[in-house]
Design a protein around this motif. Structure first.
Motif, PDB file in Angstrom:
ATOM      1  N   PRO A   1       0.833  -1.207   0.000  1.00 40.93           N
ATOM      2  CA  PRO A   1       0.000   0.000   0.000  1.00 40.93           C
ATOM      3  C   PRO A   1       0.864   1.253   0.000  1.00 40.93           C
ATOM      4  O   PRO A   1       2.008   1.233   0.464  1.00 40.93           O
ATOM      5  CB  PRO A   1      -0.782  -0.112   1.307  1.00 40.93           C
ATOM      6  N   ASP A   2       0.332   2.343  -0.524  1.00 42.24           N
ATOM      7  CA  ASP A   2       1.006   3.624  -0.344  1.00 42.24           C
ATOM      8  C   ASP A   2       0.301   4.480   0.694  1.00 42.24           C
ATOM      9  O   ASP A   2       0.776   5.552   1.058  1.00 42.24           O
ATOM     10  CB  ASP A   2       1.165   4.401  -1.659  1.00 42.24           C
ATOM     11  N   LEU A   3      -0.856   3.985   1.206  1.00 41.21           N
ATOM     12  CA  LEU A   3      -1.563   4.678   2.283  1.00 41.21           C
ATOM     13  C   LEU A   3      -2.227   3.649   3.188  1.00 41.21           C
ATOM     14  O   LEU A   3      -2.855   2.704   2.711  1.00 41.21           O
ATOM     15  CB  LEU A   3      -2.633   5.609   1.705  1.00 41.21           C
ATOM     16  N   LEU A   4      -2.081   3.847   4.499  1.00 48.13           N
ATOM     17  CA  LEU A   4      -2.777   3.034   5.490  1.00 48.13           C
ATOM     18  C   LEU A   4      -3.766   3.940   6.218  1.00 48.13           C
ATOM     19  O   LEU A   4      -3.383   4.991   6.739  1.00 48.13           O
ATOM     20  CB  LEU A   4      -1.788   2.440   6.495  1.00 48.13           C
ATOM     21  N   ILE A   5      -5.034   3.538   6.244  1.00 45.58           N
ATOM     22  CA  ILE A   5      -6.055   4.286   6.971  1.00 45.58           C
ATOM     23  C   ILE A   5      -6.473   3.448   8.168  1.00 45.58           C
ATOM     24  O   ILE A   5      -6.881   2.298   8.019  1.00 45.58           O
ATOM     25  CB  ILE A   5      -7.275   4.589   6.091  1.00 45.58           C
ATOM     26  N   THR A   6      -6.372   4.037   9.361  1.00 47.96           N
ATOM     27  CA  THR A   6      -6.699   3.301  10.573  1.00 47.96           C
ATOM     28  C   THR A   6      -7.692   4.074  11.424  1.00 47.96           C
ATOM     29  O   THR A   6      -7.766   5.303  11.354  1.00 47.96           O
ATOM     30  CB  THR A   6      -5.431   2.992  11.397  1.00 47.96           C
ATOM     31  N   ASP A   7      -8.449   3.343  12.225  1.00 49.40           N
ATOM     32  CA  ASP A   7      -9.440   3.959  13.106  1.00 49.40           C
ATOM     33  C   ASP A   7      -8.898   4.218  14.500  1.00 49.40           C
ATOM     34  O   ASP A   7      -9.561   4.855  15.310  1.00 49.40           O
ATOM     35  CB  ASP A   7     -10.688   3.063  13.203  1.00 49.40           C
ATOM     36  N   GLN A   8      -7.691   3.727  14.792  1.00 47.67           N
ATOM     37  CA  GLN A   8      -7.109   3.905  16.124  1.00 47.67           C
ATOM     38  C   GLN A   8      -5.609   4.125  15.998  1.00 47.67           C
ATOM     39  O   GLN A   8      -4.908   3.304  15.407  1.00 47.67           O
ATOM     40  CB  GLN A   8      -7.368   2.682  17.010  1.00 47.67           C
ATOM     41  N   VAL A   9      -5.118   5.219  16.573  1.00 45.92           N
ATOM     42  CA  VAL A   9      -3.693   5.499  16.499  1.00 45.92           C
ATOM     43  C   VAL A   9      -2.892   4.417  17.225  1.00 45.92           C
ATOM     44  O   VAL A   9      -1.726   4.174  16.903  1.00 45.92           O
ATOM     45  CB  VAL A   9      -3.401   6.907  17.091  1.00 45.92           C
ATOM     46  N   GLU A  10      -3.519   3.734  18.175  1.00 47.21           N
ATOM     47  CA  GLU A  10      -2.851   2.646  18.886  1.00 47.21           C
ATOM     48  C   GLU A  10      -2.379   1.553  17.925  1.00 47.21           C
ATOM     49  O   GLU A  10      -1.375   0.886  18.177  1.00 47.21           O
ATOM     50  CB  GLU A  10      -3.800   2.047  19.929  1.00 47.21           C
ATOM     51  N   LYS A  11      -3.100   1.370  16.833  1.00 45.77           N
ATOM     52  CA  LYS A  11      -2.761   0.315  15.878  1.00 45.77           C
ATOM     53  C   LYS A  11      -1.512   0.648  15.057  1.00 45.77           C
ATOM     54  O   LYS A  11      -1.011  -0.205  14.329  1.00 45.77           O
ATOM     55  CB  LYS A  11      -3.944   0.054  14.950  1.00 45.77           C
ATOM     56  N   VAL A  12      -1.048   1.888  15.155  1.00 42.37           N
ATOM     57  CA  VAL A  12       0.187   2.282  14.466  1.00 42.37           C
ATOM     58  C   VAL A  12       1.106   2.983  15.466  1.00 42.37           C
ATOM     59  O   VAL A  12       1.784   3.955  15.151  1.00 42.37           O
ATOM     60  CB  VAL A  12      -0.111   3.199  13.263  1.00 42.37           C
TER      61      VAL A  12
END
Length: 351
Positions: free
Chosen positions: A134-145
């Protein structure tokens, strides 16, 4: 059966050893070969920037300014519900991988999303991300990154040439204290419109969703607020919605949350507390979004709360949990409409 929107046990889990991660320099070489044009590997040039217009793609995420050299073509997501928004914006076909997150996919997207490569159970794995390119990761929780519990950090993702966008309401270090409501979705749509170069479409979608919410507000304006509680359950422990996005959905639907005085977004409660507050109506989150999940939830309520008014009078709505608490998704807007119809049904002409 049904469970809270976040893992309430995460703060008390034993720390797990992080999985082996490839050397960053080696990873950058791999990514550079497979995703030419994406920048971010330290000490490596990924090629010339695109044109001046493309180089001006700039967005904000968790108080960070992120700049892209081009419109993302390959996107990874950390919960199925984010796909709702991307498909609504016309860029859902760019999703190339996802985690097996907390929310069930929308029925119309279930087969399509099931066919995508998995990045992991909850947090995306580095090796899986490299494979998905991927060139972009979209996440719903900053904890996951955050770099914790085996997850990659935002800095590490940047070194891999992967930009990160955290949807509104997902930036709090402790999501139990987050109070973001549906207004965060407006900001997400505008940001995603910029990221994918579909600003006009994003503005149209914002207007459409606001129109749905305004219609509910007008319809319920003269209705008395119905005392309601929203329940989830995990490992035998009951949780109630107390704040945040799910509480905003309840209130916009014309409900008065009997547990709004408790701290955080979700609060653990005993069955006795629910009996004591005796809500007129119950909304129950089902993360499976299946008929089986619905039936299990109803059977549980009848066994556990036979004296509660909502159960006695069968004022119970078992709802797809993404419609009440999925950050970055358009589904909570339809959740407002569905819950409003449940709390304040329109009388039939025969009545």
């Amino acid at each position: 059966m049904f469970r809270p929107h976040f893992d309430p046990l995460s703060s008390s889990r034993r720390s797990r050893a992080a999985p082996h991660r490839p050397n960053a320099a080696v990873v950058c070489a791999v990514v550079a070969l497979t995703a030419v044009g994406v920048t971010g590997c330290a000490g490596a040039e990924a090629g010339p920037r695109q044109d001046d217009k493309a180089s001006r793609i700039t967005f904000e995420s968790c108080s960070r300014t992120v700049r892209l050299d081009r419109v993302p073509q390959r996107v990874a997501i950390t919960t199925d519900a984010i796909a709702d928004t991307l498909f609504a914006l016309g860029v859902g076909d760019r999703i190339v991988a996802k985690t097996r997150g907390e929310s069930a996919p929308a029925p119309e997207l279930k087969e399509r999303l099931a066919a995508l490569p998995s990045l992991g159970t909850r947090n995306p794995g580095v090796e899986a991300l490299i494979a998905a390119r991927p060139d972009l990761l979209i996440t719903d929780q900053v904890e996951k990154v955050s770099g914790k519990q085996g997850s990659p950090s935002i800095a590490e993702l940047s070194e891999l040439g992967i930009a990160t966008y955290v949807v509104g309401g997902g930036c709090a270090a402790d999501l139990r204290s987050d109070t973001s409501g549906l207004d965060a979705l407006d900001a997400d749509l505008h940001q995603l419109g910029v990221i994918f170069g579909v600003e006009d479409h994003a503005h149209e979608l914002v207007d459409e969703l606001r129109g749905e919410l305004d219609a509910v507000r007008r319809r319920t304006a003269k209705e008395p607020e119905r005392k309601v509680a929203e329940l989830s359950q995990v490992a035998g422990q009951l949780y109630v919605t107390s704040g945040g996005l799910a509480n905003d959905v309840l209130e916009r639907a014309g409900g008065s949350n009997v547990f709004a005085d408790l701290p955080g977004q979700f609060a653990p409660v005993s069955p006795e507390q629910i009996v004591a507050r005796d809500p007129e109506a119950l909304v129950v989150d089902d993360f499976t979004a299946t008929e089986k999940g619905r039936n299990e939830a109803l059977a549980f309520l009848k066994r556990t709360f036979p004296t509660v008014e909502a159960v006695k009078k069968e004022r119970v709505l078992v709802i797809d949990a993404a419609k009440t608490g999925a950050r970055g998704s358009t589904r909570p807007v339809s959740g407002v409409t569905e819950i409003a119809g449940f709390l304040h049904p329109i009388p039939s002409r025969s009545q």
